[in-house]
Design a protein around this motif. Structure first.
Motif: not given
Length: 300
Positions: A50-53, A55-63, A277-282
């Motif tokens: 996630l683009d949270v500036g 920092g880190d935040a990674i959302l994982i969705k499994t079935p 891939y970069r959240t600050d650019q993408h």
């Protein structure tokens, strides 16, 4: 481990097609240790860095589950909540805090208010901040199941997906008299069929070296979450070689004061033939997989 106890103390030939900001890659040589036959027949795996500036935040969705690895900083907590709600999530099955720094823990208070949380994991290394103390106090108050995880543990996140914990190992790495928060980050290898992604938190050179010595063969992954926002203190060449990723995703804030990702690290990624891939650019970077192939798309 109960919360009261805690308080008292993630030739290779790759065909890459890029169109409309989207890349699709087959999984060939790198195979996971879990068998694809165990995967759910429902919708596959989605990972959103996630683009949270800064920092880190990674959302994982499994079935079957929604899992959040880190929560960004305090200033982006409303953005984090909005992201998660847009995914139709009202209950978060698991939250994993890689370490107690504010840019990984800062959104936790807003999550407590906005979502039901079934389980929390962290590395067991206490930060000395009010933010960290409030987090532990709220976990206890809400009676949320809590567990410390270290190298060798494994977390089942549903639908055939697991998180294999590669760091930290005990005894913890110290900085002076105290445990080093960055170098004791939880490092987890996400495995879904033949898809693998290494989630590194803010692990730096010392932690990378330990993992090379202790679990080199387990590091190999198709996708890497760049350590410590692309800091020069992480992503050493030997570590990148062992991981052997096709793709690296860096979570960093636009025009951040730290200069992340550092130019020297971007050169290391290029030398290792990793697509960046970069959240600050993408913006938010989304990875989807059916356990056989994976696709990466960017928000902008």
């Amino acid at each position: 481990m109960r919360i009261t106890k805690a308080i008292s103390v993630i030739a290779l030939a790759m065909s890459l097609f890029v169109f409309a900001g989207c890349a699709i890659a087959p999984i060939s040589q790198q195979t996971a240790t879990t068998q694809a036959a165990g995967l759910s027949s429902q919708t596959g795996l989605t990972v959103k860095v996630l683009d949270v500036g800064q920092g880190d935040a990674i959302l994982i969705k499994t079935p079957t589950q929604a899992v959040l690895v880190d929560t960004g900083d305090v200033g982006t907590r409303d953005k984090l909540v909005s992201y998660i709600k847009k995914e139709g999530i009202r209950t978060i099955d698991k939250v994993i805090i890689t370490h107690g720094h504010a840019d990984h823990l800062g959104g936790m208070a807003a999550l407590f208010e906005s979502f039901a949380i079934k389980q929390i994991y962290d590395n067991g290394v206490a930060a000395t901040t009010n933010l960290y103390r409030q987090y532990l106090t709220t976990v206890k108050k809400k009676n949320i199941p809590f567990k410390v995880v270290t190298a060798g543990d494994q977390i089942d996140i549903g639908g055939g997906a697991v998180l294999r914990i590669l760091a930290p190992a005990k005894p913890y790495i110290k900085q002076g008299a105290n445990a080093d928060l960055n170098n004791n980050s939880i490092v987890a290898k996400l495995i879904y069929g033949n898809f693998t992604m290494l989630l590194t938190g803010d692990a730096e050179q010392e932690s990378e070296q330990q993992m090379l010595q202790r679990s080199r063969d387990e590091l190999k992954s198709l996708v890497l979450k760049g350590g410590h926002h692309g800091s020069r203190t992480s992503s050493r060449p030997a570590f990148l070689k062992a991981v052997g990723a096709q793709t690296v995703v860096v979570s960093a804030g636009a025009n951040n004061d730290y200069g992340h990702p550092h130019e020297v690290v971007l050169k290391r990624y290029a030398t290792a033939n990793m697509k960046v891939y970069r959240t600050d650019q993408h913006g938010t970077v989304t990875i989807t997989s059916n356990g056989k192939s994976y696709k990466i798309s960017k928000e902008k």
